[in-house]
Design an enzyme around this catalytic site. Structure first.
Site, PDB file in Angstrom:
ATOM      1  N   ASN A 211       0.851  -1.190   0.000  1.00  0.00           N
ATOM      2  CA  ASN A 211       0.000   0.000   0.000  1.00  0.00           C
ATOM      3  C   ASN A 211       0.881   1.231   0.000  1.00  0.00           C
ATOM      4  O   ASN A 211       2.010   1.175   0.472  1.00  0.00           O
ATOM      5  CB  ASN A 211      -0.857   0.026   1.273  1.00  0.00           C
ATOM      6  CG  ASN A 211      -2.006  -0.948   1.210  1.00  0.00           C
ATOM      7  OD1 ASN A 211      -2.163  -1.663   0.231  1.00  0.00           O
ATOM      8  ND2 ASN A 211      -2.788  -0.981   2.264  1.00  0.00           N
ATOM      9  N   ARG A 212       0.360   2.339  -0.465  1.00  0.00           N
ATOM     10  CA  ARG A 212       1.139   3.581  -0.398  1.00  0.00           C
ATOM     11  C   ARG A 212       1.202   4.059   1.046  1.00  0.00           C
ATOM     12  O   ARG A 212       0.202   4.086   1.746  1.00  0.00           O
ATOM     13  CB  ARG A 212       0.467   4.663  -1.236  1.00  0.00           C
ATOM     14  CG  ARG A 212       0.890   4.641  -2.677  1.00  0.00           C
ATOM     15  CD  ARG A 212       0.214   5.765  -3.426  1.00  0.00           C
ATOM     16  NE  ARG A 212       0.783   7.072  -3.099  1.00  0.00           N
ATOM     17  CZ  ARG A 212       0.237   8.219  -3.500  1.00  0.00           C
ATOM     18  NH1 ARG A 212      -0.865   8.210  -4.205  1.00  0.00           N
ATOM     19  NH2 ARG A 212       0.797   9.365  -3.194  1.00  0.00           N
TER      20      ARG A 212
END
Ligand code: PMT
Length: 399
Positions: A211-212
């Site tokens: 995930n960012r």
């Protein structure tokens, strides 16, 4: 960013030695941070660098005469009253000996004697044989007993070519310690567990899904709680951030399973738990140790990772404060409220991650704090300031 040094009156006392040029950098940083500095120098310090350099770099007044009494303004008593923090950097063996024994025969030593507040910091810097001389070490011990905070010199090559302890430390270390001394300690005796950064799930030997998240939001929370006296445990996924020196306990994990294990191990010991990490909801079913051929990647099979926060919500006891983040792109409040309820949280911090100027990877955030009783919007600001608002909210509502 050092929010608690902003607008603070900081008196930088400078004694002589080759490291004096580093005090110029310290002064420049204090000015840029928004502190309100003034400088005092010993006579010997002036033979290394002119007072005008300090005055120009700090855009401030510089004093060195003890008897420069103007209209009843007595330098050592006035300056010691004015300062919120006194820093002596660099501090020679001579000034250390004088201050520890109450000798007050120049402006630096008499101001130190007149200074009665707790925030006082000294940075010994000298040749290793002078530093390790039992007389100097015993003087430093005395200073410590008198309430001085001492930043130990670093080891390495010294100006005279000798190697050993005596080098002037990184100015960041001095700023971090200064900020610690000037921050209210409203979270003293509180234990706080914070997760930060993404979790990463390997596809094969070279590829992964994740995930960012840069980890900034979680790291700033960890710093803020630490400055405010809490005992912080930071569990971090992979990030490019330097380990914040103020945070004493930090564990690094890679994937969701590892984060879950570490969080569950630490969970019961903590009063406040904040999950700010962007946990990967899925992992690869058949992870390969070898690099897969492109065609076999097209049909990757995923399986669900555990929801760590939900598990904590089921386990938490009445005295624990459990806080989650909601990273949303649509139906923001509706989704956040659903997570608040489903994960049994005390409150949730909503951020809109569809925006480029807040949320992932950037310095700023803008949040809404949502509990069962109320909603509070915090305007866009640096993540450290946002972390300060979150701490204030917890302090006001729960203690
Ligand atoms: O790291 P930065 O670049 O500074 O960015 C900050 C941030 C945007 C990542 C941060 O502010 C943030 O929003 N963190 C939460 C990210 C997230 O995973 O949100 P979510 O809405 O998907 O999850 C809700 C909560 O459940 C979160 O507290 C999350 O940590 C937790 N969770 C989610 C999935 C999972 N399997 N286990 C969990 O514990």
């Amino acid at each position: 960013m050092y929010p608690y040094l902003k607008n603070k009156n900081i008196l930088l006392s400078v004694s002589s030695g080759i490291a004096i040029y580093k005090a110029i950098d310290l002064l420049s940083r204090l000015r840029k941070i928004g502190a309100n500095p003034k400088v005092i120098m010993t006579k010997n310090a002036q033979s290394w660098i002119s007072d005008q350099v300090f005055s120009a770099v700090g855009n401030c007044e510089v004093y060195y005469e003890i008897f420069d009494v103007k209209g009843g303004w007595i330098p050592h008593t006035e300056l010691s009253r004015w300062a919120d923090l006194l820093i002596i950097a660099p501090a020679t063996a001579n000034i250390i000996a004088k201050i520890s024994h109450g000798i007050a025969d120049d402006l630096v030593s008499s101001t130190a004697l007149a200074y009665s507040k707790k925030a006082k910091l000294i940075v010994p810097t000298m040749n290793v044989r002078m530093y390790e001389n039992p007389t100097n070490l015993s003087n430093l011990k005395m200073l410590n007993e008198q309430g001085w905070h001492i930043i130990e010199p670093e080891e390495g090559e010294l100006a005279d070519g000798e190697v050993g302890k005596g080098r002037y430390p990184d100015n960041i270390k001095i700023l971090v310690h200064s900020e610690y001394l000037l921050t209210k300690k409203d979270f003293l005796n509180k234990k706080v567990l914070i997760t930060a950064g993404p979790t990463v799930e390997k596809i094969d030997a070279v590829r992964f899904i994740s995930n960012r998240s840069s980890g900034k939001m979680g790291y700033e929370l960890a710093k803020e709680f630490s400055y405010r006296g809490a005992e912080v445990t930071l569990i971090s996924g992979p990030t490019n951030l330097a380990t914040p020196s103020i945070v004493k306990k930090i564990y690094r994990v890679e994937n969701t399973q590892e984060m879950r294990e570490k969080v569950l191990k630490e969970f019961q010991k903590n009063d406040i738990i904040i999950m700010s990490s962007a946990v990967s909801d899925f992992r690869i079913k058949n992870y390969s140790n070898q690099k897969l051929k492109k065609d076999s990647i097209i049909n990757l099979e995923l399986e669900k990772n555990p929801d760590i926060l939900k598990e904590l919500g089921e386990k938490k006891n009445e005295d624990q404060i459990l806080i989650g983040f909601a990273a949303e792109t649509e139906n923001l409040k509706e989704n956040a409220k659903k997570k608040l309820k489903e994960k049994n949280l005390d409150f949730i911090i909503l951020n809109d991650v569809s925006r480029n100027d807040i949320g992932f990877d950037v310095e700023d955030n803008e949040i809404s704090i949502i509990s069962r009783k109320e909603e509070l919007r915090i305007d866009k600001n640096n993540k450290r300031i946002i972390a300060g608002h979150i701490c204030d909210y917890i302090f006001d509502r729960f203690f």
